[in-house]
Design a protein around this motif. Sequence first.
Motif, PDB file in Angstrom:
ATOM      1  N   ILE A 176       0.835  -1.212   0.000  1.00 14.33           N
ATOM      2  CA  ILE A 176       0.000   0.000   0.000  1.00 14.33           C
ATOM      3  C   ILE A 176       0.865   1.256   0.000  1.00 14.33           C
ATOM      4  N   ALA A 177       2.133   1.087   0.410  1.00 13.46           N
ATOM      5  CA  ALA A 177       3.039   2.243   0.432  1.00 13.46           C
ATOM      6  C   ALA A 177       3.424   2.690  -0.973  1.00 13.46           C
ATOM      7  N   ARG A 178       3.162   1.845  -1.971  1.00 14.98           N
ATOM      8  CA  ARG A 178       3.511   2.192  -3.349  1.00 14.98           C
ATOM      9  C   ARG A 178       2.319   2.832  -4.024  1.00 14.98           C
ATOM     10  N   VAL A 179       2.415   4.136  -4.205  1.00 15.05           N
ATOM     11  CA  VAL A 179       1.294   4.896  -4.753  1.00 15.05           C
ATOM     12  C   VAL A 179       1.525   5.219  -6.224  1.00 15.05           C
ATOM     13  N   LYS A 180       2.777   5.591  -6.543  1.00 10.25           N
ATOM     14  CA  LYS A 180       3.044   6.090  -7.896  1.00 10.25           C
ATOM     15  C   LYS A 180       3.905   5.159  -8.730  1.00 10.25           C
ATOM     16  N   TRP A 202      -3.523   1.218  -5.486  1.00  9.73           N
ATOM     17  CA  TRP A 202      -3.865   2.598  -5.851  1.00  9.73           C
ATOM     18  C   TRP A 202      -4.177   2.641  -7.347  1.00  9.73           C
ATOM     19  N   PRO A 203      -5.210   3.404  -7.732  1.00 14.46           N
ATOM     20  CA  PRO A 203      -5.648   3.405  -9.135  1.00 14.46           C
ATOM     21  C   PRO A 203      -4.571   3.888 -10.106  1.00 14.46           C
ATOM     22  N   VAL A 215      -7.159  -3.297  -6.718  1.00 12.24           N
ATOM     23  CA  VAL A 215      -8.046  -3.929  -5.733  1.00 12.24           C
ATOM     24  C   VAL A 215      -8.418  -3.007  -4.577  1.00 12.24           C
ATOM     25  N   PRO A 217      -7.373  -0.360  -1.228  1.00 10.74           N
ATOM     26  CA  PRO A 217      -6.496  -0.575  -0.076  1.00 10.74           C
ATOM     27  C   PRO A 217      -6.849  -1.815   0.742  1.00 10.74           C
TER      28      PRO A 217
ATOM     29  N   SER B  98       4.194   2.492   6.926  1.00  7.94           N
ATOM     30  CA  SER B  98       2.767   2.233   6.699  1.00  7.94           C
ATOM     31  C   SER B  98       2.111   1.577   7.914  1.00  7.94           C
ATOM     32  N   HIS B 123      10.523   6.275  -1.048  1.00  6.88           N
ATOM     33  CA  HIS B 123       9.178   6.061  -1.565  1.00  6.88           C
ATOM     34  C   HIS B 123       8.153   6.282  -0.467  1.00  6.88           C
ATOM     35  N   GLU B 126       5.419   8.972  -0.654  1.00  5.62           N
ATOM     36  CA  GLU B 126       4.272   8.773  -1.562  1.00  5.62           C
ATOM     37  C   GLU B 126       2.982   8.523  -0.795  1.00  5.62           C
ATOM     38  N   LEU B 127       3.048   7.586   0.150  1.00  2.00           N
ATOM     39  CA  LEU B 127       1.854   7.191   0.890  1.00  2.00           C
ATOM     40  C   LEU B 127       1.353   8.344   1.748  1.00  2.00           C
ATOM     41  N   TYR B 160     -10.599   7.854   8.162  1.00  2.02           N
ATOM     42  CA  TYR B 160     -10.166   6.828   7.216  1.00  2.02           C
ATOM     43  C   TYR B 160     -10.968   5.550   7.439  1.00  2.02           C
ATOM     44  N   GLY B 163      -9.402  -0.502   4.793  1.00  2.00           N
ATOM     45  CA  GLY B 163      -9.567  -1.200   3.528  1.00  2.00           C
ATOM     46  C   GLY B 163     -10.035  -2.633   3.722  1.00  2.00           C
ATOM     47  N   ASP B 164     -10.083  -3.352   2.615  1.00  3.74           N
ATOM     48  CA  ASP B 164     -10.696  -4.668   2.633  1.00  3.74           C
ATOM     49  C   ASP B 164      -9.933  -5.561   1.656  1.00  3.74           C
ATOM     50  N   PRO B 167     -11.510  -8.304  -2.194  1.00  2.00           N
ATOM     51  CA  PRO B 167     -11.370  -8.319  -3.664  1.00  2.00           C
ATOM     52  C   PRO B 167     -10.187  -9.165  -4.130  1.00  2.00           C
ATOM     53  N   VAL B 168      -9.064  -9.110  -3.398  1.00  2.00           N
ATOM     54  CA  VAL B 168      -7.894  -9.906  -3.766  1.00  2.00           C
ATOM     55  C   VAL B 168      -8.218 -11.394  -3.617  1.00  2.00           C
TER      56      VAL B 168
END
Lengths: 219, 181
Positions: A176-180, A202-203, A215, A217, B98, B123, B126-127, B160, B163-164, B167-168
């Motif tokens: 989830i930490a990978r957004v871009k 992330w979309p 999918v 978060p 995270s 990175h 980013e989050l 917030y 999440g779920d 789906p996976v």
Amino acid sequence: MVEAVSVILVAVITTTLLLVRIIYVISQSSKPIRNTCTKHLSTLVVLGSGGHTAEMINLLSVMQTDRFSPRFYIAAVTDTMSLQKARVFETSLDDKGAKSTKFMQIYRSREVGQSYITSIGTTLFALCHALWLMVKIRPQVILCNGPGTCIPICTIAFIFKVLGIRWSYIFYVESIARVKRLSLSGLLLYKLHMADQLFVQWPHLQKQYPRAHYVGPLM
Amino acid sequence: MDDDSNNSFESKKIVFVTVGTTSFDSLVKSVDTEQVKQELFKKGYTHLVIQMGRGSYIPKKSSGEEDGSSLVVDYFTFSSSIADYLKSSSLVISHAGSGSIFETLRLGKPLIVVVNEDLMDNHQSELAEELAERKHLFCGSPQSLYKVIQSMELESIIPYHPGDATPVAKLINRYLGFPSD
């Protein structure tokens, strides 16, 4: 003279066959099974560390664990917390398969901050260790979500597919930490077609990597 | 956790700072500046508890002024009960990992994430930036921390929703040909 020609001929034929096989394996990867005749599939779960492990446990807690058994957990030797978390999760389960669950450790190809030159040696060592573990486990399903711990395992799994030793389905969930951008592990599995399915949370990532599945978060 | 925490619970407003399993000296240093402590005190916080990890910078302990005109400051390196500290706090200032971010968000605590700019492969920002854009938390650097505290409006936070993973699980099941149910 005749000998030299025949050696070259054998070499050419072997390489061609190997290439054809590799192309076949890649084209067959990411093709779903129509109907599973087996009731359960042996499953290898590669645990990352910290946040990665938390995400993986979250995923396992919504899966029908009786379908994914027996289960094998692998974590890096330097990571003491992850297997502990997996044990807690397994004892919370109410299925008979949980008793056959095994926990194992693997040497990492590269520790944080290690130089790239020394990491060549450690990577080879990690690959040998991964080979040994994979020979023992020969899983039908591999679940992983980074970081690098899963790469030697997935490489061996791919070689097993090519050689026809075992066909494992590889599922990779990007953190989830990978957004871009995908992580290096995610990128390798995506580009080399090694993962049957690659999930992103992330979309934006799905737009960038169209073969990935968005999918939402997990956390 | 002090024994008297129950007695003075209502008057206590704790700020909990966490650097995680490694070290983040520039965050601890920043939190320990008069500027930041002043801003926190102005916002009505009374206690500052710092989890400093393996860092080498030791913040100044303080039992606060008797008339309650300054923050009470305490620190420790590691604890097995981080969750308890998070639960008892009114504001969390955290590193960008995270695990720490989502644990705090799930508890519904206001959160400032401070990104470690010294990390090689950064990175992590980013989050934090994505979640800040969605107004689930505030995000800053050690240098800008006091400004973030100064300008933050807790009312603007959007809670917030966890999440779920189903789906996976569904996609994996379908892929492997297991019947969906």
